[in-house]
Design a protein around this motif. Sequence first.
Motif, PDB file in Angstrom:
ATOM      1  N   GLN A 248       0.851  -1.211   0.000  1.00  0.00           N
ATOM      2  CA  GLN A 248       0.000   0.000   0.000  1.00  0.00           C
ATOM      3  C   GLN A 248       0.888   1.263   0.000  1.00  0.00           C
ATOM      4  OE1 GLN A 248      -1.057  -2.440   2.714  1.00  0.00           O
ATOM      5  NE2 GLN A 248      -1.962  -3.469   0.987  1.00  0.00           N
ATOM      6  N   ALA A 249       0.448   2.323   0.670  1.00  0.00           N
ATOM      7  CA  ALA A 249       1.209   3.561   0.501  1.00  0.00           C
ATOM      8  C   ALA A 249       0.836   4.613   1.541  1.00  0.00           C
ATOM      9  CB  ALA A 249       0.933   4.125  -0.894  1.00  0.00           C
ATOM     10  N   ALA A 250       1.630   5.694   1.542  1.00  0.00           N
ATOM     11  CA  ALA A 250       1.521   6.736   2.575  1.00  0.00           C
ATOM     12  C   ALA A 250       0.092   7.255   2.763  1.00  0.00           C
ATOM     13  CB  ALA A 250       2.440   7.896   2.222  1.00  0.00           C
ATOM     14  N   LEU A 251      -0.616   7.495   1.661  1.00  0.00           N
ATOM     15  CA  LEU A 251      -1.937   8.116   1.795  1.00  0.00           C
ATOM     16  C   LEU A 251      -3.020   7.115   2.191  1.00  0.00           C
ATOM     17  CD1 LEU A 251      -1.311  10.507  -1.131  1.00  0.00           C
ATOM     18  CD2 LEU A 251      -1.589  11.199   1.234  1.00  0.00           C
ATOM     19  N   LEU A 252      -2.611   5.841   2.299  1.00  0.00           N
ATOM     20  CA  LEU A 252      -3.524   4.816   2.833  1.00  0.00           C
ATOM     21  C   LEU A 252      -3.121   4.443   4.253  1.00  0.00           C
ATOM     22  CD1 LEU A 252      -3.913   2.409  -0.245  1.00  0.00           C
ATOM     23  CD2 LEU A 252      -5.619   4.006   0.636  1.00  0.00           C
ATOM     24  N   ASP A 253      -2.188   5.206   4.838  1.00  0.00           N
ATOM     25  CA  ASP A 253      -1.704   4.897   6.185  1.00  0.00           C
ATOM     26  C   ASP A 253      -2.821   5.110   7.214  1.00  0.00           C
ATOM     27  OD1 ASP A 253       1.035   4.655   7.877  1.00  0.00           O
ATOM     28  OD2 ASP A 253      -0.352   6.035   8.868  1.00  0.00           O
ATOM     29  N   LEU A 254      -2.902   4.176   8.142  1.00  0.00           N
ATOM     30  CA  LEU A 254      -3.973   4.206   9.146  1.00  0.00           C
ATOM     31  C   LEU A 254      -3.946   5.489   9.982  1.00  0.00           C
ATOM     32  CD1 LEU A 254      -6.252   2.603  10.613  1.00  0.00           C
ATOM     33  CD2 LEU A 254      -4.488   1.458  11.923  1.00  0.00           C
ATOM     34  N   ASP A 255      -2.746   6.007  10.253  1.00  0.00           N
ATOM     35  CA  ASP A 255      -2.635   7.230  11.062  1.00  0.00           C
ATOM     36  C   ASP A 255      -2.517   8.491  10.223  1.00  0.00           C
ATOM     37  OD1 ASP A 255      -1.823   6.605  14.222  1.00  0.00           O
ATOM     38  OD2 ASP A 255      -1.581   4.940  12.830  1.00  0.00           O
ATOM     39  N   HIS A 256      -1.811   8.404   9.115  1.00  0.00           N
ATOM     40  CA  HIS A 256      -1.458   9.618   8.374  1.00  0.00           C
ATOM     41  C   HIS A 256      -2.144   9.748   7.024  1.00  0.00           C
ATOM     42  CE1 HIS A 256       1.600  10.429  11.367  1.00  0.00           C
ATOM     43  NE2 HIS A 256       1.901   9.152  11.308  1.00  0.00           N
ATOM     44  N   GLY A 257      -2.937   8.756   6.662  1.00  0.00           N
ATOM     45  CA  GLY A 257      -3.623   8.793   5.372  1.00  0.00           C
ATOM     46  C   GLY A 257      -4.985   9.459   5.492  1.00  0.00           C
ATOM     47  N   THR A 258      -5.814   9.210   4.501  1.00  0.00           N
ATOM     48  CA  THR A 258      -7.114   9.888   4.430  1.00  0.00           C
ATOM     49  C   THR A 258      -8.169   9.071   5.180  1.00  0.00           C
ATOM     50  OG1 THR A 258      -7.453   8.825   2.303  1.00  0.00           O
ATOM     51  CG2 THR A 258      -6.561  11.049   2.261  1.00  0.00           C
ATOM     52  N   TYR A 259      -7.940   8.919   6.489  1.00  0.00           N
ATOM     53  CA  TYR A 259      -8.823   8.143   7.371  1.00  0.00           C
ATOM     54  C   TYR A 259     -10.278   8.603   7.256  1.00  0.00           C
ATOM     55  CZ  TYR A 259     -10.138   5.661  11.636  1.00  0.00           C
ATOM     56  OH  TYR A 259     -10.712   4.807  12.539  1.00  0.00           O
ATOM     57  N   PRO A 260     -11.264   7.737   7.209  1.00  0.00           N
ATOM     58  CA  PRO A 260     -11.209   6.279   7.335  1.00  0.00           C
ATOM     59  C   PRO A 260     -10.949   5.539   6.014  1.00  0.00           C
ATOM     60  CG  PRO A 260     -13.491   6.951   7.163  1.00  0.00           C
ATOM     61  CD  PRO A 260     -12.656   8.210   7.057  1.00  0.00           C
ATOM     62  N   PHE A 261     -10.698   6.285   4.947  1.00  0.00           N
ATOM     63  CA  PHE A 261     -10.489   5.636   3.646  1.00  0.00           C
ATOM     64  C   PHE A 261      -9.026   5.219   3.523  1.00  0.00           C
ATOM     65  CE2 PHE A 261     -14.027   8.617   3.266  1.00  0.00           C
ATOM     66  CZ  PHE A 261     -15.049   7.717   2.984  1.00  0.00           C
ATOM     67  N   VAL A 262      -8.637   4.302   4.374  1.00  0.00           N
ATOM     68  CA  VAL A 262      -7.238   3.880   4.474  1.00  0.00           C
ATOM     69  C   VAL A 262      -7.215   2.378   4.700  1.00  0.00           C
ATOM     70  CG1 VAL A 262      -6.406   6.073   5.424  1.00  0.00           C
ATOM     71  CG2 VAL A 262      -7.308   4.334   6.974  1.00  0.00           C
ATOM     72  N   THR A 263      -6.031   1.824   4.732  1.00  0.00           N
ATOM     73  CA  THR A 263      -5.920   0.418   5.106  1.00  0.00           C
ATOM     74  C   THR A 263      -5.702   0.348   6.617  1.00  0.00           C
ATOM     75  OG1 THR A 263      -4.953  -1.690   4.496  1.00  0.00           O
ATOM     76  CG2 THR A 263      -3.418   0.186   4.667  1.00  0.00           C
ATOM     77  N   SER A 264      -5.641  -0.862   7.164  1.00  0.00           N
ATOM     78  CA  SER A 264      -5.617  -0.970   8.633  1.00  0.00           C
ATOM     79  C   SER A 264      -4.217  -1.156   9.204  1.00  0.00           C
ATOM     80  CB  SER A 264      -6.529  -2.114   9.073  1.00  0.00           C
ATOM     81  OG  SER A 264      -7.851  -1.810   8.694  1.00  0.00           O
ATOM     82  N   SER A 265      -3.198  -0.820   8.415  1.00  0.00           N
ATOM     83  CA  SER A 265      -1.827  -0.911   8.923  1.00  0.00           C
ATOM     84  C   SER A 265      -1.101   0.385   8.582  1.00  0.00           C
ATOM     85  CB  SER A 265      -1.114  -2.117   8.305  1.00  0.00           C
ATOM     86  OG  SER A 265      -0.984  -1.950   6.910  1.00  0.00           O
ATOM     87  N   ASN A 266       0.171   0.460   8.928  1.00  0.00           N
ATOM     88  CA  ASN A 266       0.969   1.658   8.642  1.00  0.00           C
ATOM     89  C   ASN A 266       1.976   1.354   7.530  1.00  0.00           C
ATOM     90  OD1 ASN A 266       0.524   1.903  11.974  1.00  0.00           O
ATOM     91  ND2 ASN A 266       0.160   3.753  10.789  1.00  0.00           N
ATOM     92  N   PRO A 267       1.670   1.791   6.326  1.00  0.00           N
ATOM     93  CA  PRO A 267       2.570   1.476   5.201  1.00  0.00           C
ATOM     94  C   PRO A 267       3.714   2.476   5.049  1.00  0.00           C
ATOM     95  CG  PRO A 267       0.284   1.843   4.487  1.00  0.00           C
ATOM     96  CD  PRO A 267       0.436   2.426   5.848  1.00  0.00           C
TER      97      PRO A 267
END
Length: 451
Positions: A248-267
């Motif tokens: 995945q990638a930075a903008l899907l990061d659980l903390d720093h991405g576009t929450y809640p449209f993110v994955t459930s880990s920290n990429p």
Amino acid sequence: MPGVVIVGAQWGDEGKGKITDLLAEKAAVIVRFQGGNNAGHTIVRDGEEFKFHLIPSGILHAEKTSVIGNGVVVDPRVLLGEIDGLKRAGVSVANLRLSANAHLIMPYHVLLDTAGETKLGKNSIGTTRRGIGPAYADKALRLGIRVQDLLDEKILRTKIRAALEPKQQALRELSVQRRKLRKEAGEDGRSGAGTEAAQTPDPRLDVHAMVEEHVSFGHRLEPHIADTARLCWDALDSGKTVIFEGAQAALLDLDHGTYPFVTSSNPIAGAATVGAGVGPADIDEVWGIAKAYATRVGAGPFPTELEDEIGERIVEQGHEFGTTTGRRRRAGWMDLVALRYAVRLNRMDALAVTKLDVLRGIGTLRVAVRYRSKEGAVLDSFPYHQSILHSATPEYVELPGFDEDIGGARKESDLPAAAREYLRYIAEFIGIPVRLVGVGPDRDQVVWLEA
Ligand code: IMP
């Protein structure tokens, strides 16, 4: 450089697999540190196409160790499928190692992922429905099943029971839904509520069968199960190169991405330490991978999205359909505001730009250099407030396009001036060098740039 992290710099699918495969030439160990089979890498080698979801891209180098780290969530059925597929293709998996501490994606996680998305309706996240979120949730709840549990039937049974117990309500709702659907489809006309058939529990949730099946998965996976953190330390301590491969990638990061449209880990790069079991000082270099444009799968804000003919062309020319779910990706212009954010978040040293060839013949190219909020404020950096991002409109700089076929370019001077200018502009804007450029799907279709 012994510890090298490779991460996605946009919304995923940047072609990390290909770059990892190339950089892996100098490495002894390649370790994946997060995500699961929501990821998908396609690597083309000598015309043969390999698709991986879980196994690190380094597996094609038989002499190197490929590691699935503790931070990954593993669907054992998928992993065994990939192992079998590689064996059939004549690729050795003898050097594949699986962390005993990695958590498993269980059948109920997959069911709950789908049920959760269905329940959200038009607000759904657009997950890959592979059970990623529920598996990480159980890990945080301390209800997870780990790879090592596969080796002890008694523990496995106890843990599966404990994990299932708090989910009974949600799973019951699922069974009701399933029966309703079957009835609507006329598959089981007599199975009205109360009949024996209607009471039949979902066979995928039968504890006895689940335990039996997973014990057999354990037998098959046992030769690969290892203390993978120690394996990384040994390599690093003896000066060997270890590549930490993000999914995945930075903008899907659980903390720093576009929450809640993110994955459930920290990429992001910082997570490589936790997900592999090494310290921050073990990381010497961070590479980000970005496409020459941007894509996103699933829902969520995407400021530079193109819903016109150019977007359509990019999707077609770039074959922008997911490796994992086959879904059509959303496409848009390169977003330098978001990219600069990802560069800082990961403290990247270098960027690889992939799929530059896809922009051929598109005409004038655009890159977003700032956003404007709906109130008219100029936003030079990535807004932390989700509502602002949702309604922000990008402002672009136009750069000349190119019509030449660049598939045969192997050095910088082979690239047309407009393509070089495009790369130069990106590098200057984000403040780190573009070191590698992809000009076609094959492994050798790359151009190394001077730092
Ligand atoms: P999940 O990771 O399946 O829970 O999905 C959460 C979000 O991340 C969805 O928008 C997915 O489309 C997205 N996502 C997950 N894995 C990938 C990937 O490998 N590439 C691109 N998007 C992904």
